[in-house]
Design an enzyme around this catalytic site. Structure first.
Site, mmCIF file in Angstrom:
data_model
loop_
_atom_site.group_PDB
_atom_site.id
_atom_site.type_symbol
_atom_site.label_atom_id
_atom_site.label_comp_id
_atom_site.label_asym_id
_atom_site.label_seq_id
_atom_site.Cartn_x
_atom_site.Cartn_y
_atom_site.Cartn_z
ATOM 1 N N GLY A 39 0.763 -1.243 0.000
ATOM 2 C CA GLY A 39 0.000 0.000 0.000
ATOM 3 C C GLY A 39 0.789 1.286 0.000
ATOM 4 O O GLY A 39 0.181 2.361 0.004
ATOM 5 N N PRO B 186 5.110 -4.830 -0.490
ATOM 6 C CA PRO B 186 4.954 -3.764 -1.486
ATOM 7 C C PRO B 186 4.839 -4.312 -2.901
ATOM 8 O O PRO B 186 5.616 -5.176 -3.310
ATOM 9 C CB PRO B 186 6.261 -2.965 -1.337
ATOM 10 C CG PRO B 186 7.253 -3.953 -0.795
ATOM 11 C CD PRO B 186 6.481 -4.933 0.037
ATOM 12 N N GLY B 187 3.850 -3.829 -3.621
ATOM 13 C CA GLY B 187 3.710 -4.177 -5.035
ATOM 14 C C GLY B 187 4.051 -2.958 -5.873
ATOM 15 O O GLY B 187 5.124 -2.849 -6.463
ATOM 16 N N ARG C 197 -6.418 0.701 -15.640
ATOM 17 C CA ARG C 197 -6.471 1.573 -14.459
ATOM 18 C C ARG C 197 -7.223 2.895 -14.676
ATOM 19 O O ARG C 197 -8.020 3.289 -13.825
ATOM 20 C CB ARG C 197 -5.059 1.840 -13.920
ATOM 21 C CG ARG C 197 -4.281 0.557 -13.570
ATOM 22 C CD ARG C 197 -3.034 0.822 -12.764
ATOM 23 N NE ARG C 197 -3.348 1.190 -11.403
ATOM 24 C CZ ARG C 197 -3.333 2.405 -10.934
ATOM 25 N NH1 ARG C 197 -2.989 3.400 -11.710
ATOM 26 N NH2 ARG C 197 -3.662 2.646 -9.685
ATOM 27 N N TYR D 91 -10.308 2.773 -12.226
ATOM 28 C CA TYR D 91 -10.105 3.525 -10.974
ATOM 29 C C TYR D 91 -10.061 5.037 -11.188
ATOM 30 O O TYR D 91 -9.667 5.763 -10.269
ATOM 31 C CB TYR D 91 -8.773 3.129 -10.323
ATOM 32 C CG TYR D 91 -8.529 1.661 -10.168
ATOM 33 C CD1 TYR D 91 -9.378 0.862 -9.407
ATOM 34 C CD2 TYR D 91 -7.433 1.051 -10.779
ATOM 35 C CE1 TYR D 91 -9.127 -0.499 -9.254
ATOM 36 C CE2 TYR D 91 -7.184 -0.302 -10.631
ATOM 37 C CZ TYR D 91 -8.033 -1.077 -9.874
ATOM 38 O OH TYR D 91 -7.787 -2.415 -9.726
ATOM 39 N N CYS E 58 -13.666 -1.033 -28.512
ATOM 40 C CA CYS E 58 -14.991 -0.655 -28.966
ATOM 41 C C CYS E 58 -15.906 -0.307 -27.796
ATOM 42 O O CYS E 58 -16.965 -0.910 -27.619
ATOM 43 C CB CYS E 58 -15.562 -1.800 -29.783
ATOM 44 S SG CYS E 58 -16.358 -1.170 -31.232
ATOM 45 N N GLU E 59 -15.445 0.549 -26.944
ATOM 46 C CA GLU E 59 -16.259 1.210 -25.933
ATOM 47 C C GLU E 59 -15.438 2.389 -25.439
ATOM 48 O O GLU E 59 -14.272 2.535 -25.840
ATOM 49 C CB GLU E 59 -16.680 0.272 -24.797
ATOM 50 C CG GLU E 59 -15.597 -0.399 -24.026
ATOM 51 C CD GLU E 59 -16.201 -1.307 -22.945
ATOM 52 O OE1 GLU E 59 -16.605 -0.757 -21.922
ATOM 53 O OE2 GLU E 59 -16.275 -2.528 -23.142
ATOM 54 N N TYR F 110 0.196 -3.549 -12.096
ATOM 55 C CA TYR F 110 -1.209 -3.785 -12.475
ATOM 56 C C TYR F 110 -1.507 -3.259 -13.883
ATOM 57 O O TYR F 110 -2.620 -2.829 -14.168
ATOM 58 C CB TYR F 110 -2.162 -3.161 -11.439
ATOM 59 C CG TYR F 110 -1.816 -3.534 -10.012
ATOM 60 C CD1 TYR F 110 -2.090 -4.811 -9.523
ATOM 61 C CD2 TYR F 110 -1.173 -2.635 -9.155
ATOM 62 C CE1 TYR F 110 -1.747 -5.171 -8.226
ATOM 63 C CE2 TYR F 110 -0.832 -2.994 -7.857
ATOM 64 C CZ TYR F 110 -1.127 -4.256 -7.399
ATOM 65 O OH TYR F 110 -0.781 -4.610 -6.119
HETATM 66 N N1 LLP Z 1 -0.671 -7.381 -0.009
HETATM 67 C C1 LLP Z 1 -1.957 -7.707 -0.217
HETATM 68 C C2 LLP Z 1 -2.592 -8.696 0.647
HETATM 69 C C3 LLP Z 1 -2.662 -7.094 -1.254
HETATM 70 O O1 LLP Z 1 -3.945 -7.413 -1.463
HETATM 71 C C4 LLP Z 1 -2.023 -6.147 -2.088
HETATM 72 C C5 LLP Z 1 -2.727 -5.508 -3.195
HETATM 73 C C6 LLP Z 1 -0.671 -5.844 -1.834
HETATM 74 C C7 LLP Z 1 -0.032 -6.477 -0.777
HETATM 75 C C8 LLP Z 1 0.104 -4.859 -2.676
HETATM 76 O O2 LLP Z 1 -0.426 -3.579 -2.629
HETATM 77 P P1 LLP Z 1 0.375 -2.372 -3.330
HETATM 78 O O3 LLP Z 1 1.673 -2.206 -2.592
HETATM 79 O O4 LLP Z 1 0.627 -2.756 -4.726
HETATM 80 O O5 LLP Z 1 -0.497 -1.201 -3.195
HETATM 81 N N2 LLP Z 1 -5.160 -3.117 -9.173
HETATM 82 C C9 LLP Z 1 -5.129 -2.003 -8.239
HETATM 83 C C10 LLP Z 1 -4.413 -2.348 -6.942
HETATM 84 C C11 LLP Z 1 -5.027 -3.526 -6.262
HETATM 85 C C12 LLP Z 1 -4.184 -3.986 -5.100
HETATM 86 C C13 LLP Z 1 -4.660 -5.318 -4.611
HETATM 87 N N3 LLP Z 1 -3.926 -5.788 -3.494
HETATM 88 C C14 LLP Z 1 -4.482 -0.805 -8.922
HETATM 89 O O6 LLP Z 1 -4.067 -0.917 -10.066
HETATM 90 O O7 LLP Z 1 -4.413 0.261 -8.316
#
Ligand code: LLP
Length: 402
Positions: A221, A263-264, A301, A305, A331-332, A359
């Site tokens: 997050g 972290p993603g 995205r 979002y 096509c939308e 993502y």
């Molecule tokens: N850990 C868990 C359990 C999660 O569900 C997630 C993300 C993360 C870690 C990593 O979160 P991050 O650091 O990436 O914020 N598709 C959406 C984001 C969905 C995140 C889902 N879970 C977007 O493109 O904003």
């Protein structure tokens, strides 16, 4: 901050065609180094949230940095293993899965977080005290860039509601389950350090009920700036408070806890560029549309979002500024950028959509029967194709008897 130059991006587009995802390995390394430096004073460990981007080359690069991995499905777990992650480096955080997936994750030796009473009970019956377990809790904290990516609030499907603590403790006692980790993930794009600190207090307030506890896991997050006016999360602020709070907890309770993060976006978002060619310029009344060869099928995205991604014109950086609606070829309605001031855009120009590493490809689809983009990694000064473009055969590969 590492940034790929327009020359490198144009070279990638020329060589491999568009639409194309291009990733900068160096940028990922820098982000990991920032995490390590910010949390140097804490006993912290990082698990890359693979759901952001699972290409094997990216996973291998992240492994080479010394980072562990967090998986949200059994297939992500298998992809991580294929990339070389060992069982002690893999975390599996499940939600709404069939229990057989949890059994498989256990058989593969991952750290497992369960997120329902149902899974906790099944786990207890099957494994008792023979396998350490993590619990994903719902802390009732509202956080994140928007509601669709907020996961810790009181209406969220994620985690076991903290109100059910008594039942959790009953099950833990009944089956002698060894709770190793308490986990929360409150959302994505959380800019306030205070939300993470609130999460730490929440988890530590429950920690003494779990005598085998070794870890508190705060999930992912961390915010990265998408819009030039935005700021990322202040990691040093989190780290400083975390260090003191965890030390005080150890002093008061004798519980020494490691802190995990997943972290993603923070690791891969800014490394990614989506390159696209302008197919058509259309002046419809007040709007100039730049119609490109990608769309919501490749980067969902903005439409899902309302996310903002910087768009630049690599082919004509010094052109005179004009306003455009940058739209996809699906096509939308698929607007990638509304009211964007860009150096004059001409048919054939290459545009770059930034911050597309997390993502982006991972949420792409073959909608309108279009191929997903190819992927390229820029590493040690070289461009390398890491996923070829799809072909018509790929679209029909899994169809039977046609
Ligand atoms: N850990 C868990 C359990 C999660 O569900 C997630 C993300 C993360 C870690 C990593 O979160 P991050 O650091 O990436 O914020 N598709 C959406 C984001 C969905 C995140 C889902 N879970 C977007 O493109 O904003």
């Amino acid at each position: 901050m590492s940034q790929l130059s327009p020359q490198v991006l144009l070279e990638a587009a020329n060589r491999y065609g568009t639409p194309l995802y291009c990733y900068d390995a160096n940028q990922i390394s820098e982000q990991y180094a920032k995490l390590k430096a910010a949390f140097a004073g804490c006993d912290a460990r990082f698990f890359y949230a693979a759901k952001a981007l699972t290409n094997q080359h990216i996973l291998k690069h992240i492994l080479s940095l010394g980072c562990s991995v967090d998986c949200s499905s059994i297939n992500e777990l298998k992809l991580a293993q294929l990339a070389g992650f060992q069982s002690g480096q893999i975390l599996y955080t499940s939600n709404s899965v069939d229990f057989s997936e949890i059994e498989e994750a256990v058989s593969l030796g991952a750290f497992v977080n369960v997120d329902s009473l149902s899974a906790l009970e099944k786990f207890g019956k099957k494994y008792g005290n023979s396998y350490p377990l993590g619990l994903r809790l719902r802390p009732n904290i509202m956080a994140g860039g928007n509601l669709k990516i907020s996961t810790g609030h009181a209406d969220s499907k994620f985690g076991i509601p903290v109100e059910q603590l008594d039942r959790i403790l009953e099950l833990v006692r009944q089956y002698d389950i060894r709770i190793h980790t308490l986990h929360i993930h409150t959302g994505s794009e959380i800019k306030e350090a205070s939300v993470f600190i609130q999460g730490v207090h929440f988890l530590l307030s429950l920690a003494p009920s779990f005598p085998h506890l070794k870890v508190i896991d705060l999930g992912g997050g961390f915010k990265v700036p998408y819009h030039p006016s935005e700021k990322g999360t202040d990691l040093v602020e989190i780290s400083n408070s975390l260090r003191d709070i965890v030390a005080l907890h150890a002093q008061q309770t004798g519980q020494s806890l490691q802190v995990w993060f997943e972290p993603g976006k923070f690791l891969v978002c800014e490394s990614g560029y989506l390159l696209t060619k302008v197919n058509v310029i259309k002046n419809n009344g007040p709007y100039s549309f730049a119609g490109v060869d990608t769309g919501l099928n490749h980067l969902i995205r903005p439409m899902l979002y309302d996310a903002y991604h910087v768009i630049e014109n690599c082919s004509n950086p010094t052109g005179s500024l004009k306003k455009y609606q940058v739209v996809g070829n699906i096509c939308e309605t698929d607007t990638l950028g509304a009211d964007r001031e860009l150096p004059e855009v001409r048919e054939g120009d290459i545009l770059v959509i930034k911050n597309a590493g997390a993502y982006g490809f991972e949420m792409s689809s073959q909608y309108n029967a279009r191929f997903r983009p190819a992927e390229v990694l820029y590493k040690d000064g070289q461009l390398q194709l890491i996923r070829r473009r799809e072909t018509l055969e790929d679209l029909i590969r899994t169809q039977e008897n046609y």
